[in-house]
Design a protein around this motif. Structure first.
Motif, mmCIF file in Angstrom:
data_model
loop_
_atom_site.group_PDB
_atom_site.id
_atom_site.type_symbol
_atom_site.label_atom_id
_atom_site.label_comp_id
_atom_site.label_asym_id
_atom_site.label_seq_id
_atom_site.Cartn_x
_atom_site.Cartn_y
_atom_site.Cartn_z
ATOM 1 N N THR A 59 0.845 -1.208 0.000
ATOM 2 C CA THR A 59 0.000 0.000 0.000
ATOM 3 C C THR A 59 0.870 1.244 0.000
ATOM 4 O O THR A 59 1.922 1.287 0.649
ATOM 5 C CB THR A 59 -0.918 0.024 1.224
ATOM 6 N N VAL A 60 0.435 2.230 -0.753
ATOM 7 C CA VAL A 60 1.135 3.513 -0.844
ATOM 8 C C VAL A 60 0.156 4.617 -0.493
ATOM 9 O O VAL A 60 -0.942 4.708 -1.056
ATOM 10 C CB VAL A 60 1.696 3.728 -2.270
ATOM 11 N N ASN A 61 0.542 5.433 0.456
ATOM 12 C CA ASN A 61 -0.301 6.572 0.860
ATOM 13 C C ASN A 61 -0.027 7.756 -0.060
ATOM 14 O O ASN A 61 1.081 8.279 -0.120
ATOM 15 C CB ASN A 61 -0.008 6.965 2.310
ATOM 16 N N ASN A 62 -1.040 8.173 -0.774
ATOM 17 C CA ASN A 62 -0.923 9.326 -1.665
ATOM 18 C C ASN A 62 -0.980 10.633 -0.882
ATOM 19 O O ASN A 62 -1.513 10.684 0.236
ATOM 20 C CB ASN A 62 -2.035 9.293 -2.714
ATOM 21 N N PRO A 63 -0.431 11.711 -1.435
ATOM 22 C CA PRO A 63 -0.457 13.019 -0.757
ATOM 23 C C PRO A 63 -1.873 13.510 -0.423
ATOM 24 O O PRO A 63 -2.068 14.229 0.564
ATOM 25 C CB PRO A 63 0.217 13.949 -1.770
ATOM 26 N N ASP A 64 -2.832 13.077 -1.226
ATOM 27 C CA ASP A 64 -4.198 13.536 -0.973
ATOM 28 C C ASP A 64 -4.912 12.703 0.071
ATOM 29 O O ASP A 64 -6.100 12.874 0.324
ATOM 30 C CB ASP A 64 -5.004 13.531 -2.284
ATOM 31 N N GLY A 65 -4.195 11.781 0.671
ATOM 32 C CA GLY A 65 -4.788 10.966 1.726
ATOM 33 C C GLY A 65 -5.347 9.652 1.251
ATOM 34 O O GLY A 65 -5.691 8.800 2.087
ATOM 35 N N SER A 66 -5.415 9.470 -0.034
ATOM 36 C CA SER A 66 -5.923 8.195 -0.560
ATOM 37 C C SER A 66 -4.822 7.132 -0.485
ATOM 38 O O SER A 66 -3.644 7.446 -0.324
ATOM 39 C CB SER A 66 -6.404 8.353 -2.003
ATOM 40 N N VAL A 67 -5.252 5.904 -0.623
ATOM 41 C CA VAL A 67 -4.321 4.770 -0.545
ATOM 42 C C VAL A 67 -4.317 4.052 -1.890
ATOM 43 O O VAL A 67 -5.359 3.751 -2.456
ATOM 44 C CB VAL A 67 -4.737 3.797 0.576
#
Length: 239
Positions: A208-216
């Motif tokens: 899993t990678v956490n995106n800057p916008d808070g999405s995964v």
């Protein structure tokens, strides 16, 4: 010592040509008839004499015989002729020379040299096979016991180190072309095919990678299992 007959030392026991002995004894009857008559005195085929085929002057094969010296001596004695006596004594003198310590030692050295040459030849062939196969065997054995998964790019490096001319891009392309990875563009691109999964050649690792916008975001990575490593290594090395 004057040579009356040619002695062959190729076999374990010295032999002489039956036909040459026949000629030296000045036998008047036919060779085949004479030889068969001599065999009636108890001489055995394969023990006292040995058949061999030789080409005659007319180009047709003729039956010949090599006889041991003991048989030749007895035949000479049976002839009751000056030639027989002289040739028999010739054989006796040869045997005395044959059994001198010098001759025994010389034969032992000759046999030792022959054995050494044979061993050298056999060992050279074994060494060549060992040098050629050992890296592949060690490599395959190490992979066979591996319980960890590796990236396809790492598999390409291992193959390259062991003489397989490939790289990550070419290996990926080969896997797609041969039906191990999915070829169609999309979310499943470079994922294992159903065939590969059934053969247990790959595992798909998810992270899993956490995106800057808070999405995964979920990333999928195709990795080669220990069984898959052994499968592809054997396949490439055999090819």
């Amino acid at each position: 010592m004057q040579e009356l007959l040619k002695i062959s030392y190729e076999a374990e026991n010295p032999t002489v040509s039956a036909r040459e002995l026949y000629d030296r004894l000045n036998i008047k009857s036919n060779f085949t008839t004479w030889f068969r008559r001599m065999c009636e005195y108890g001489f055995e085929d394969g023990k006292d004499f040995f058949p061999k085929m030789e080409e005659s002057t007319g180009g047709r094969p003729s039956e010949e015989f090599a006889m041991k010296i003991d048989m030749a001596k007895e035949i000479c004695m049976l002839q009751r002729s000056p030639e027989g006596k002289r040739i028999r004594q010739y054989f006796i003198d040869l045997e005395k020379a044959w059994n001198t310590p010098e001759q025994i030692f010389a034969r032992a050295l000759k046999m030792a040299d022959k054995t050494i040459e044979e061993l050298k030849h056999n060992n050279a062939a074994l060494l060549e096979d060992n040098v050629r196969m050992k890296p592949k065997e060690v490599f395959a054995d190490a992979v066979a016991t591996s319980q960890s998964t590796i990236l396809i790019a790492d598999l390409a490096k291992l193959l390259k180190q062991n003489g397989v001319d490939t790289g990550p891009k070419r290996l990926f392309e080969w896997l797609r072309v041969n039906g191990y990875l999915i070829r169609r563009k999309g979310t499943d691109y470079n994922m294992p095919t159903q065939k590969s999964m059934e053969l247990q050649l790959f595992q798909v690792k998810e992270s899993t990678v956490n995106n800057p916008d808070g999405s995964v975001r979920i990333n999928k990575t195709t990795k080669v299992t220990g069984k898959g490593q052994q499968y592809f290594i054997n396949k490439f090395l055999k090819e």
